[in-house]
Motif scaffolding. Structure first.
Motif, PDB file in Angstrom:
ATOM      1  N   ALA A  90       0.832  -1.214   0.000  1.00 36.55           N
ATOM      2  CA  ALA A  90       0.000   0.000   0.000  1.00 36.55           C
ATOM      3  C   ALA A  90       0.866   1.265   0.000  1.00 36.55           C
ATOM      4  CB  ALA A  90      -0.938  -0.007   1.201  1.00 36.55           C
ATOM      5  N   ASP A  91       2.021   1.212   0.606  1.00 41.04           N
ATOM      6  CA  ASP A  91       2.979   2.317   0.581  1.00 41.04           C
ATOM      7  C   ASP A  91       2.339   3.650   0.991  1.00 41.04           C
ATOM      8  OD1 ASP A  91       5.508   3.458   0.235  1.00 41.04           O
ATOM      9  OD2 ASP A  91       5.146   3.870  -1.894  1.00 41.04           O
ATOM     10  N   GLY A  92       1.593   3.621   2.085  1.00 36.07           N
ATOM     11  CA  GLY A  92       0.991   4.837   2.625  1.00 36.07           C
ATOM     12  C   GLY A  92      -0.380   5.180   2.088  1.00 36.07           C
ATOM     13  N   ARG A  93      -0.806   4.519   1.015  1.00 32.74           N
ATOM     14  CA  ARG A  93      -2.131   4.788   0.447  1.00 32.74           C
ATOM     15  C   ARG A  93      -3.222   4.182   1.322  1.00 32.74           C
ATOM     16  NH1 ARG A  93      -2.322   2.755  -5.486  1.00 32.74           N
ATOM     17  NH2 ARG A  93      -4.464   3.401  -5.210  1.00 32.74           N
ATOM     18  N   PRO A  94      -4.411   4.767   1.302  1.00 30.84           N
ATOM     19  CA  PRO A  94      -5.520   4.159   2.046  1.00 30.84           C
ATOM     20  C   PRO A  94      -5.851   2.782   1.467  1.00 30.84           C
ATOM     21  CG  PRO A  94      -6.198   6.246   1.021  1.00 30.84           C
ATOM     22  CD  PRO A  94      -4.789   5.981   0.606  1.00 30.84           C
ATOM     23  N   PHE A  95      -6.191   1.865   2.359  1.00 31.22           N
ATOM     24  CA  PHE A  95      -6.557   0.538   1.874  1.00 31.22           C
ATOM     25  C   PHE A  95      -7.569  -0.141   2.766  1.00 31.22           C
ATOM     26  CE2 PHE A  95      -3.036  -0.686   4.697  1.00 31.22           C
ATOM     27  CZ  PHE A  95      -3.482  -1.862   5.274  1.00 31.22           C
ATOM     28  N   ILE A  96      -8.261  -1.093   2.131  1.00 31.37           N
ATOM     29  CA  ILE A  96      -9.149  -2.026   2.817  1.00 31.37           C
ATOM     30  C   ILE A  96      -8.555  -3.403   2.586  1.00 31.37           C
ATOM     31  CG2 ILE A  96     -11.453  -3.087   2.832  1.00 31.37           C
ATOM     32  CD1 ILE A  96     -12.531  -0.444   1.630  1.00 31.37           C
ATOM     33  N   TRP A  97      -8.562  -4.219   3.619  1.00 36.93           N
ATOM     34  CA  TRP A  97      -8.135  -5.605   3.482  1.00 36.93           C
ATOM     35  C   TRP A  97      -9.324  -6.472   3.874  1.00 36.93           C
ATOM     36  CZ3 TRP A  97      -4.342  -8.250   7.385  1.00 36.93           C
ATOM     37  CH2 TRP A  97      -4.141  -9.586   7.017  1.00 36.93           C
ATOM     38  N   VAL A  98      -9.809  -7.275   2.942  1.00 39.66           N
ATOM     39  CA  VAL A  98     -10.942  -8.169   3.171  1.00 39.66           C
ATOM     40  C   VAL A  98     -10.402  -9.596   3.247  1.00 39.66           C
ATOM     41  CG1 VAL A  98     -13.082  -9.071   2.188  1.00 39.66           C
ATOM     42  CG2 VAL A  98     -12.567  -6.632   2.014  1.00 39.66           C
ATOM     43  N   ASP A  99     -10.542 -10.211   4.410  1.00 43.03           N
ATOM     44  CA  ASP A  99      -9.986 -11.547   4.643  1.00 43.03           C
ATOM     45  C   ASP A  99     -10.773 -12.185   5.781  1.00 43.03           C
ATOM     46  OD1 ASP A  99      -8.077 -13.765   5.226  1.00 43.03           O
ATOM     47  OD2 ASP A  99      -6.652 -12.562   4.078  1.00 43.03           O
ATOM     48  N   ASP A 100     -10.663 -13.484   5.918  1.00 46.40           N
ATOM     49  CA  ASP A 100     -11.342 -14.182   7.012  1.00 46.40           C
ATOM     50  C   ASP A 100     -10.396 -14.500   8.168  1.00 46.40           C
ATOM     51  OD1 ASP A 100     -10.161 -16.042   5.129  1.00 46.40           O
ATOM     52  OD2 ASP A 100     -11.098 -17.647   6.283  1.00 46.40           O
TER      53      ASP A 100
END
Length: 172
Positions: free
Chosen positions: A115-125
């Motif tokens: 992501a290197d500082g960018r906004p992110f969502i992580w979808v995982d179980d």
């Protein structure tokens, strides 16, 4: 409104979020996460993919990126069934760091680096509180680590949570 370059990344796992395991998660996970030889189009687990999820993921307006052990096989076997284009794939390191905090998921550090500082969502179980605390301390951008119930996969409530976060971040 967020420009295309500023859109959050959505890191997407396959096993659990897209292919729900029903009430017996253990044995199916091994069958899905194997070599590419087990990913032929006749794989019965691929029938658990809900084709309506692809358009819903695209409608979020994020940069979708595979964050799965399926690697490039996700583009070959999963994306077409969901109506998704070919997505970028996170390449996993051969092994984790010896100084990882106890309980930190092996994907967490590589995703933050990617992501290197960018906004992110992580979808995982498999996301835990340890992952959330570590990302909060190590990632300068906004993030949402969203755990999906692997027995159900992505459902309406998950999409509501993702949309709400994106709206709050001004990315929706």
């Amino acid at each position: 409104m967020t420009s295309a370059a500023d859109r959050p990344i959505l890191f997407l796992d396959v096993d659990g979020p897209l292919i729900p395991f029903g009430s017996s998660g253990g044995p199916l996970r091994a069958a899905v996460s194997g070599s590419s030889a087990s990913l032929d189009q006749g794989n019965p687990l691929l029938n658990r993919l809900d084709p309506e999820i692809g358009p819903r993921l695209l409608a979020l307006g994020c940069h979708l990126v595979w964050a799965t052990t399926w690697m490039e096989d996700a583009n070959e076997a999963v994306a077409p069934r969901l109506g998704l284009p070919k997505l970028r794939v996170v390449e996993w390191p051969d092994s984790g760091s010896d100084d990882e905090p106890r309980g930190l998921h092996w994907k967490t550090r590589p995703l933050v680096e990617w992501a290197d500082g960018r906004p992110f969502i992580w979808v995982d179980d498999e996301i835990s509180a340890v992952d959330r605390v570590w990302v909060s301390a190590q990632h300068p951008g906004a993030s949402l680590l969203h755990r999906v119930d692997p027995t159900k996969g992505l459902v309406d409530a998950d999409f509501s949570a993702l949309s709400s976060w994106l709206d709050a971040e001004g990315a929706g």
